[in-house]
Design an enzyme around this catalytic site. Structure first.
Site, mmCIF file in Angstrom:
data_model
loop_
_atom_site.group_PDB
_atom_site.id
_atom_site.type_symbol
_atom_site.label_atom_id
_atom_site.label_comp_id
_atom_site.label_asym_id
_atom_site.label_seq_id
_atom_site.Cartn_x
_atom_site.Cartn_y
_atom_site.Cartn_z
ATOM 1 N N HIS A 1 19.420 62.575 49.428
ATOM 2 C CA HIS A 1 18.700 62.064 48.257
ATOM 3 C C HIS A 1 17.975 63.232 47.588
ATOM 4 O O HIS A 1 17.595 64.193 48.263
ATOM 5 C CB HIS A 1 17.695 61.001 48.738
ATOM 6 C CG HIS A 1 16.979 60.322 47.629
ATOM 7 N ND1 HIS A 1 15.871 60.870 47.017
ATOM 8 C CD2 HIS A 1 17.216 59.140 47.018
ATOM 9 C CE1 HIS A 1 15.470 60.043 46.062
ATOM 10 N NE2 HIS A 1 16.263 58.986 46.046
ATOM 11 N N ASP B 1 18.396 52.014 42.986
ATOM 12 C CA ASP B 1 17.341 53.029 42.975
ATOM 13 C C ASP B 1 15.979 52.371 42.712
ATOM 14 O O ASP B 1 15.115 52.929 42.030
ATOM 15 C CB ASP B 1 17.601 54.155 41.961
ATOM 16 C CG ASP B 1 17.029 55.488 42.407
ATOM 17 O OD1 ASP B 1 16.331 55.523 43.443
ATOM 18 O OD2 ASP B 1 17.269 56.499 41.723
#
Ligand code: VNL
Ligand code: MN
Length: 349
Positions: free
Chosen positions: A182, A305
């Site tokens: 990430h 997200d």
């Protein structure tokens, strides 16, 4: 109308109060890290009600079982694959990071156990101490039954191609568990031109940082050593799918010139074999079409997200994607079930 597809969102952030408090200490430290912009904005705002604070990301991160679950119900999202939000534990000293990763993993496992059809989880680990990290990774999969790992790009400006991290990669490969790389803000040496106009952020810097991380791994030859390792990238692959042709061409030139190490496979072959990508934060049907045609429908996973992206448009983006039902089922849930070993719906209901 009954939902046609099970919907598993695969890059969904959460936090715990103990990590949030330690990040507030980072915000108050003299750290020169580019991550301080976000860390200060979220965990120690100077301007209450403005900027990051106005978006109430912290509220969204700390709440998992109430408002978030209600929103998931409202928009037909079956499951969040949760991960401790960026920068995770990677800005803390090794001991603090190791302890907080274990604590976050315990809490995450509790949430998943309370709601086995609604939450799955990616475990954190502290790369600052690679051997202890490998132990925690084993515990997270074998005892806590978590679904894979989250890593927020660099750690103290170092990347996973550094041999010091081999114990971590060995553990992930042996456990057959995917590492989701990430974003976080760019490392120190990379930050110069990203300091203006908000470029440090998810607008641009996060993708540069994380894409560079993945490319370093590919060109270093590390996938010859760990051929079964799977890496997941968000944000439609952090631009790498679009770059593959040039990456391949120029890497073979660099190999021939002795500037890149010789590798068994080409960069494109590594990307196809060792990576999957998610759609987090890129709600663009043309980019989705390109990714599917370039990587195959088995290698693209849906993500929201949350809480950084709102839930409803992310659902709508995939619901309305111009793909056949077979492909949509892969994007919405089947690929996530395979990559992150999430039990199919029939098995748990
Ligand atoms: C943002 C977006 C931040 C996605 C994130 O993690 C993220 C942002 C800190 O817009 O600031 O995962
Ligand atoms: Mn994210």
């Amino acid at each position: 109308m009954a939902a046609k597809f099970r919907k598993i969102a695969t890059e969904e952030a959460f936090s715990i109060p103990e990590v949030a408090e330690s990040l507030r200490d980072v915000a108050r430290s003299p750290s020169q890290s580019l991550d301080r912009v976000l860390v200060k904005g979220i965990y120690d705002s100077d301007t209450p009600g403005k900027g990051y604070d106005a978006l109430n990301f912290l509220g969204g991160l700390l709440d998992v079982e109430e408002r978030r679950l209600a929103q998931m119900d409202e928009f037909g999202v079956d499951m969040h694959l949760l991960s401790l939000t960026a920068p995770g534990v990677q800005m803390f000293d090794a001991d603090t990071a190791t302890d907080l990763a274990a604590l976050a993993n315990d809490r995450l496992a509790d949430i998943c156990a309370r709601h086995p059809t609604r939450f799955a989880g990616l475990a954190s680990f502290a790369p600052q101490s690679p051997k202890r990290a490998a132990k925690e990774m084993e515990r997270a999969i074998n005892e806590l039954k978590l679904n894979g790992f989250i890593l927020n790009s660099h750690t103290n400006d170092e990347y996973l191609d550094d041999p010091k991290y081999w114990p971590v990669l060995e553990a992930a490969e042996a456990l057959g568990a995917c590492i989701y790389i990430h974003p976080r803000a760019a490392s120190y040496g990379f930050k110069g031109p990203l300091q203006d106009y908000g470029l440090d952020s998810a607008m641009w810097g996060y993708g540069m940082e994380t894409g560079t991380h993945a490319v370093r791994m590919m060109v270093s030859g590390l996938f010859d050593r760990f051929p079964k390792l799977t890496i997941c990238l968000g944000h439609m692959g952090e631009a790498i799918p679009f770059w593959l042709w040039r990456l391949n061409f120029m890497n073979s030139r660099a190999q021939a010139g002795g500037r890149s190490p010789k590798t068994e496979l080409s960069m494109e072959e590594y990307f196809l074999r060792n990576f999957v990508i998610t759609t987090s934060g890129v709600e663009d049907h043309l980019a989705l079409d390109y990714a599917i045609r370039k990587l195959g429908a088995d290698n693209v996973l849906w993500a929201i997200d949350y809480p950084y992206q709102p839930m409803a448009p992310a659902v709508e983006f995939m619901e309305s994607a111009p793909v056949d039902d077979e492909t949509k089922a892969k994007l919405f849930h089947r690929n996530a079930e395979r990559v992150f070993r999430i039990a199919p719906a029939e098995a748990v209901q």
